[in-house]
Each structure stands twice: as structure tokens, then as C-alpha cells.
Motif scaffolding. Structure first.
Motif, mmCIF file in Angstrom:
data_model
loop_
_atom_site.group_PDB
_atom_site.id
_atom_site.type_symbol
_atom_site.label_atom_id
_atom_site.label_comp_id
_atom_site.label_asym_id
_atom_site.label_seq_id
_atom_site.Cartn_x
_atom_site.Cartn_y
_atom_site.Cartn_z
ATOM 1 N N LEU A 51 0.826 -1.211 0.000
ATOM 2 C CA LEU A 51 0.000 0.000 0.000
ATOM 3 C C LEU A 51 0.858 1.259 0.000
ATOM 4 C CD1 LEU A 51 -2.871 -1.001 2.452
ATOM 5 C CD2 LEU A 51 -2.795 -1.166 -0.042
ATOM 6 N N THR A 52 2.028 1.182 0.607
ATOM 7 C CA THR A 52 2.945 2.326 0.589
ATOM 8 C C THR A 52 3.428 2.614 -0.829
ATOM 9 O OG1 THR A 52 3.687 1.895 2.851
ATOM 10 C CG2 THR A 52 5.139 3.225 1.474
ATOM 11 N N VAL A 53 3.690 1.548 -1.589
ATOM 12 C CA VAL A 53 4.095 1.723 -2.988
ATOM 13 C C VAL A 53 2.979 2.425 -3.773
ATOM 14 C CG1 VAL A 53 4.638 0.533 -5.155
ATOM 15 C CG2 VAL A 53 5.677 -0.243 -3.005
ATOM 16 N N LEU A 54 1.736 1.996 -3.558
ATOM 17 C CA LEU A 54 0.609 2.631 -4.243
ATOM 18 C C LEU A 54 0.466 4.093 -3.832
ATOM 19 C CD1 LEU A 54 -2.122 -0.179 -4.059
ATOM 20 C CD2 LEU A 54 -0.532 0.302 -5.913
ATOM 21 N N GLU A 55 0.609 4.353 -2.546
ATOM 22 C CA GLU A 55 0.482 5.726 -2.053
ATOM 23 C C GLU A 55 1.568 6.620 -2.631
ATOM 24 O OE1 GLU A 55 0.385 8.220 2.186
ATOM 25 O OE2 GLU A 55 0.721 6.058 2.180
ATOM 26 N N ASP A 56 2.783 6.103 -2.673
ATOM 27 C CA ASP A 56 3.906 6.884 -3.205
ATOM 28 C C ASP A 56 3.707 7.233 -4.682
ATOM 29 O OD1 ASP A 56 5.102 6.794 -0.746
ATOM 30 O OD2 ASP A 56 6.521 5.201 -1.254
ATOM 31 N N ASN A 57 2.912 6.406 -5.373
ATOM 32 C CA ASN A 57 2.650 6.652 -6.794
ATOM 33 C C ASN A 57 1.268 7.276 -7.032
ATOM 34 O OD1 ASN A 57 4.889 5.357 -8.673
ATOM 35 N ND2 ASN A 57 4.686 4.038 -6.874
ATOM 36 N N ASP A 58 0.663 7.770 -5.936
ATOM 37 C CA ASP A 58 -0.618 8.476 -6.000
ATOM 38 C C ASP A 58 -1.703 7.610 -6.649
ATOM 39 O OD1 ASP A 58 -2.208 10.679 -5.450
ATOM 40 O OD2 ASP A 58 -1.923 11.562 -7.430
ATOM 41 N N ILE A 59 -1.788 6.352 -6.200
ATOM 42 C CA ILE A 59 -2.756 5.398 -6.731
ATOM 43 C C ILE A 59 -3.695 4.966 -5.608
ATOM 44 C CG2 ILE A 59 -3.062 3.073 -7.700
ATOM 45 C CD1 ILE A 59 -0.285 3.430 -9.009
ATOM 46 N N SER A 60 -5.001 5.071 -5.855
ATOM 47 C CA SER A 60 -5.983 4.539 -4.914
ATOM 48 C C SER A 60 -6.505 3.219 -5.470
ATOM 49 C CB SER A 60 -7.145 5.513 -4.717
ATOM 50 O OG SER A 60 -7.849 5.708 -5.920
ATOM 51 N N PHE A 61 -6.850 2.288 -4.571
ATOM 52 C CA PHE A 61 -7.355 0.995 -5.021
ATOM 53 C C PHE A 61 -8.796 0.819 -4.563
ATOM 54 C CE2 PHE A 61 -5.969 0.144 -0.737
ATOM 55 C CZ PHE A 61 -6.847 -0.821 -0.260
ATOM 56 N N ASP A 62 -9.491 -0.138 -5.198
ATOM 57 C CA ASP A 62 -10.908 -0.343 -4.933
ATOM 58 C C ASP A 62 -11.190 -1.600 -4.104
ATOM 59 O OD1 ASP A 62 -10.650 1.498 -7.128
ATOM 60 O OD2 ASP A 62 -12.794 1.299 -7.427
ATOM 61 N N HIS A 63 -10.470 -2.688 -4.393
ATOM 62 C CA HIS A 63 -10.696 -3.950 -3.692
ATOM 63 C C HIS A 63 -9.351 -4.619 -3.409
ATOM 64 C CE1 HIS A 63 -15.000 -3.776 -4.691
ATOM 65 N NE2 HIS A 63 -14.600 -3.384 -5.881
ATOM 66 N N MET A 64 -9.333 -5.468 -2.374
ATOM 67 C CA MET A 64 -8.103 -6.168 -2.039
ATOM 68 C C MET A 64 -8.416 -7.568 -1.480
ATOM 69 S SD MET A 64 -4.836 -4.733 0.129
ATOM 70 C CE MET A 64 -5.807 -4.473 1.600
ATOM 71 N N PRO A 65 -8.959 -8.462 -2.312
ATOM 72 C CA PRO A 65 -9.186 -9.838 -1.848
ATOM 73 C C PRO A 65 -7.849 -10.531 -1.612
ATOM 74 C CG PRO A 65 -9.641 -9.638 -4.203
ATOM 75 C CD PRO A 65 -9.400 -8.255 -3.698
ATOM 76 N N SER A 66 -7.789 -11.393 -0.601
ATOM 77 C CA SER A 66 -6.512 -12.026 -0.264
ATOM 78 C C SER A 66 -6.705 -13.447 0.253
ATOM 79 C CB SER A 66 -5.776 -11.195 0.796
ATOM 80 O OG SER A 66 -6.505 -11.181 2.007
ATOM 81 N N GLY A 67 -5.606 -14.214 0.231
ATOM 82 C CA GLY A 67 -5.551 -15.547 0.815
ATOM 83 C C GLY A 67 -4.336 -15.627 1.719
ATOM 84 N N ILE A 68 -3.969 -16.818 2.156
ATOM 85 C CA ILE A 68 -2.839 -16.934 3.084
ATOM 86 C C ILE A 68 -1.498 -16.684 2.395
ATOM 87 C CG2 ILE A 68 -4.031 -18.467 4.687
ATOM 88 C CD1 ILE A 68 -2.513 -20.808 3.390
ATOM 89 N N ASP A 69 -1.441 -16.956 1.085
ATOM 90 C CA ASP A 69 -0.176 -16.778 0.370
ATOM 91 C C ASP A 69 -0.299 -15.848 -0.845
ATOM 92 O OD1 ASP A 69 1.272 -18.426 2.073
ATOM 93 O OD2 ASP A 69 0.769 -20.236 0.943
ATOM 94 N N GLY A 70 -1.415 -15.152 -0.955
ATOM 95 C CA GLY A 70 -1.592 -14.281 -2.115
ATOM 96 C C GLY A 70 -2.540 -13.141 -1.846
ATOM 97 N N ILE A 71 -2.380 -12.112 -2.633
ATOM 98 C CA ILE A 71 -3.231 -10.932 -2.493
ATOM 99 C C ILE A 71 -3.419 -10.301 -3.862
ATOM 100 C CG2 ILE A 71 -1.304 -9.350 -2.035
ATOM 101 C CD1 ILE A 71 -3.132 -7.955 0.016
ATOM 102 N N SER A 72 -4.598 -9.770 -4.131
ATOM 103 C CA SER A 72 -4.886 -9.079 -5.384
ATOM 104 C C SER A 72 -5.303 -7.646 -5.072
ATOM 105 C CB SER A 72 -6.008 -9.787 -6.152
ATOM 106 O OG SER A 72 -5.608 -11.091 -6.539
ATOM 107 N N ILE A 73 -4.778 -6.726 -5.830
ATOM 108 C CA ILE A 73 -5.120 -5.314 -5.666
ATOM 109 C C ILE A 73 -5.861 -4.875 -6.925
ATOM 110 C CG2 ILE A 73 -4.281 -3.005 -5.127
ATOM 111 C CD1 ILE A 73 -3.454 -4.969 -3.028
#
Length: 459
Positions: free
Chosen positions: A329-351
Motif C-alpha cells: 500500500l505504501t508503494v501505491l500511495e507513493d505513486n498516487d494510486i488509490s485501489f478499490d478492492h483487495m481480496p486475499s488468501g494466506i499466500d496471495g493478495i490481489s489489488i
């Protein structure tokens, strides 16, 4: 007291304006009228706002703009002549346009707001003058005089909380009040426009400010369809929907009512009704704080929006690594990007984000994620659409997700991801853009029509 807002198609011509005033004058409680700029009179027509945008473009390019200005004045002249009004008001409009170009020609963002706001402002002045001439006491009130004070951010105005105390004073004005939508004034005295759907926002702000019992939003449809009527023949109109449901549906493409306009009225729990200017007798769709759950409408509606990008990240034992998500999320913030959803599992995440948020920054963002997070796998995909299924009663219905996925499977549509909101009133499905329309049809026919079909067969 009621606040009524009329959209562009409702005030596009003299005959439409007469319909608007018949509605406005038919109810003494309907005190404050918010109007948009004249919209299209026919499919090939040009919206007044688009004409003003062309005038702005000519002005900033330093080109001769008189023809464009004349087009705008002629647009209002058609209305003035058809209503048999005094043409002196057209000279006022011409003078205002020239004054604003001269004042802001060196400040392009300010000039854009100042010119685009004229569409609504001129229409409000014209309609107020005409209603007065018909013997109905009517006052034109500018957003400045109404007390609509906003942030000083061109094209992205946000209402300041202190405005509401000023707006309440409108209750003391006798007769009808006409207010232009779409813009407010900053504390510095600058004209600042709201984002798209700005007249909806103005109406909601005024409804909250005067503590209206109802906010009526008139357009060219008789309510909110449960699904896109261009995709589903005989699509049903919802009789009522909650603020939360409407917010979810608006996010995924419902454009009848701007989702940002819900915030002011939701705070005071003021109901909104979507009505048709051409068929005012139709009941419309009510947007309320809460509603009764109907067994035959556990799913309120569904919509599908395109233009999404997803970043997929895999990291073995990700769930044990403290701060992993924060780094992303820090990488997204540093690039002025907002996200809409963040589904995740124990070993993976989607932005998931709107494509325009990351467009042109893809490689930079991916490289920074690799550097900061030491991921095992990383990919990005931009060919994504989001199907949103919404319903207050979904959490009470067993097998909702199964019915939806079964309907999509029968239509041979592959699911890329599934996510359910914490509120349990919506489910989101990620699909390919090419499957978007078929997904809507399959889901509606498989999940929304079943109750009605069963009811019909029994009868």
C-alpha cells in the motif's frame, strides 16, 4: 419542504421547462428547484456544457471564439423566443461570458470552472424570470447567496460543513427559489465546479441544508432499473432501495444518480425519489436509509463496469510476514494510486483499481513492489470488468453465491475472482471485459427473475 432537481434533458427546451414549472408550481412544499444546463433536445444535438467546453478550448488556445460564444447564446435564444420572453437576458449572458474570459484568461483551471458553470447559471436565471412573468413569485439565488461554500480545488469542489448553517436561511425566502446546480464558491470568491453529476450534489446539499422532508430528482426515466435496460428487455424498476445498496450499484456503473450526492442526504436520513419529468405521475424509485426486505427481491439489482486493472501478488507464508500488505500500500500511495478492492488468501493478495489510476505507471509500480516485498510471483492484468450483485436480503438467502456462479458457468463465463463486502449486501465478481454484457444477462435471468417466474407459474 421539498427540494427538486431537474436534469439536463428536463430543461433542454421551452416545452420541457414548462413541464418542469408545472411540476414545481403544483406543490407548495416544492420550494427549492435546482436546475442543470440545457441537455440534448434530440440524439444529434449538443449539450450546452459541451458548447461551453469548446468555448473554453478556443479561449485558452488564443483563437477567435466568437462563433462558439454565438452558438451558446443561440441555444438560450431558442428557449427565450419559444417562451416569448424579453431578449435582454441574452445580452446579459453574452456580457457575463466576456467578463469571465477576460478575468480568468491567464488562469486556465479557473476559466474552465467559470465558463462551464454558466450552463446551469444562465438556465436558472432564465427559468426564474419566466416563472415570475407567469405570476408565480420566484427568486433566482446564486450558489454564493445560497451559502454553498466549497473547497478551492477546480473541478473537484467539496462542500464545507459550515455551509449548512447558511443554507438553512433559505427557508425564510417567500415563494419559489431557483438555484443553479453543479458549482459553489470558495472562500476566496472563486467559482468551483463539482465532479460529474454535480447538479445531483447541489440538490442533496440544499436538501440537507434546509432539512427537507424529501429530495426529488427528476430526469427522463421513471426510476432506477434493477439492471441495464439496454441489455435486458422489460427490466424492472425498483420501487425502493437503500443508500448503501445504491452506493454499491453506482460504483459499478449505475449512472441515474451520482453516488457522491448520497452523502449529504444520508447523514440526515432524507429520502430521495427518482422521478420522470415527462411522466410525473409514475411513482419512481425511493432511496431510503432502510427498507423492508421482500422475499421476491432479495437481490435488488446488478451492474457491471469496465476499465479495471488487477495486480496479483504471491508470497509463500505471506500471512506470517508482518507489514507485508503495508509495504504494498505504501508503494501505491507513493505513486498516487488509490485501489478499490483487495481480496486475499494466506499466500496471495490481489489489488484491484481503476485502470486510469495506474496507466503509464505499471512497470514502475511492479518494480517497486518486487524491491520492497521480495515476492514469489507478480503479474498485472488490465482486461478486467467488475460484476456487482447487490441486495439487502442476500445475507439471509442460502446459496446466493452458488446461484450466481452456476448462472455464469452455464453462460461459459470464467471467473477471475470473487469478493464479498463486509456489509454482506454485495458480491463482486471479476471477469473479462469481453464477457461483461453476457455476465449481466446470465446473472439477471438466473438469479433475479426466478422468484417472479415461480410466482407467475403458480398464479
Amino acid at each position: 419542504m421539498k427540494v427538486a432537481k431537474f436534469g439536463g434533458s428536463s430543461v433542454a427546451s421551452a416545452s420541457q421547462i414548462q413541464k418542469v414549472l408545472n411540476i414545481a408550481n403544483s406543490d407548495d412544499d416544492r420550494k427549492i428547484i435546482v436546475v442543470s444546463a440545457p441537455g440534448k433536445r434530440h440524439p444529434e444535438d449538443i449539450k450546452t456544457t459541451d458548447l461551453l467546453l469548446r468555448l473554453y478550448e478556443k479561449s485558452v488556445a488564443g483563437l477567435d471564439y466568437q462563433n462558439k460564444k454565438d452558438e451558446i447564446i443561440n441555444r438560450y435564444a431558442d428557449i427565450v423566443h419559444d417562451l416569448k420572453m424579453d431578449t435582454a437576458i441574452l445580452d446579459e449572458f453574452s456580457t457575463i461570458l466576456e467578463e469571465r474570459i477576460e478575468k480568468y484568461r491567464a488562469h486556465f483551471p479557473r476559466l474552465k470552472d467559470a465558463l462551464l458553470s454558466c450552463g446551469e447559471d444562465f438556465n436558472a436565471r432564465l427559468i426564474a424570470q419566466y416563472n415570475n412573468s407567469q405570476g408565480v413569485p420566484t427568486t433566482y439565488i446564486s450558489p454564493l447567496d445560497a451559502g454553498i461554500i466549497v473547497t478551492d480545488t477546480p473541478q473537484f469542489a467539496q462542500i464545507l460543513e459550515e455551509s449548512y448553517g447558511n443554507i438553512y436561511k433559505l427557508r425564510d425566502i417567500k415563494g419559489k427559489i431557483i438555484v443553479p446546480g453543479f458549482f459553489g464558491y470558495s472562500k476566496k470568491g472563486n467559482i468551483v465546479t463539482f465532479p460529474r453529476g454535480g447538479s445531483d450534489i447541489t440538490g442533496a446539499i440544499l436538501a440537507r441544508g434546509v432539512r427537507a422532508k424529501l429530495y426529488e430528482n427528476y430526469s427522463d426515466v421513471s426510476g432506477i432499473y434493477r439492471v441495464n435496460p439496454n441489455l435486458i428487455k422489460d427490466a424492472e424498476i425498483m420501487d425502493e432501495v437503500t443508500y448503501r445498496e445504491m452506493r454499491e450499484l453506482s460504483y459499478a456503473g449505475f449512472s441515474v444518480f451520482h453516488d457522491e450526492a448520497l452523502q449529504p442526504v444520508q447523514k440526515e436520513r432524507i429520502p430521495v425519489v427518482i422521478k420522470n419529468t415527462n411522466r410525473p405521475q409514475d411513482p419512481g424509485t425511493y432511496i431510503r436509509y432502510d427498507r423492508e426486505i421482500r422475499p421476491d427481491h432479495l437481490i435488488s439489482g446488478l451492474s457491471c463496469d469496465k476499465g479495471f486493472t488487477v495486480i496479483n501478488i504471491s508470497k509463500y507464508l505471506m500471512n506470517r510476514q508482518v507489514g507485508f500488505t503495508r509495504k504494498i500500500l505504501t508503494v501505491l500511495e507513493d505513486n498516487d494510486i488509490s485501489f478499490d478492492h483487495m481480496p486475499s488468501g494466506i499466500d496471495g493478495i490481489s489489488i484491484i483499481m481503476r485502470t486510469h489510476q495506474i496507466e503509464g505507471k505499471e512497470n514502475k509500480v511492479l518494480n517497486e513492489i518486487r524491491k520492497q516485498c521480495d515476492v514469489d510471483e507478480l503479474s498485472i492484468e488490465s482486461d478486467l470488468a467488475i460484476l456487482m450483485v447487490v441486495g439487502l436480503g442476500m445475507s439471509q438467502m442460502i446459496g446466493t453465491a452458488n446461484k450466481i456462479t452456476e448462472a455464469l458457468a452455464k453462460a461459459n463465463i470464467n471467473l477471475k475472482m470473487i469478493n464479498q463486502g463486509a456489509s454482506e449486501i454485495s458480491m463482486m465478481f471479476g471477469i473479462s471485459v469481453k464477457d461483461a454484457d453476457n455476465a449481466v444477462r446470465a446473472t439477471y435471468e438466473g438469479c433475479c427473475c426466478s422468484a417472479n417466474k415461480i410466482k407467475s407459474s403458480v398464479e
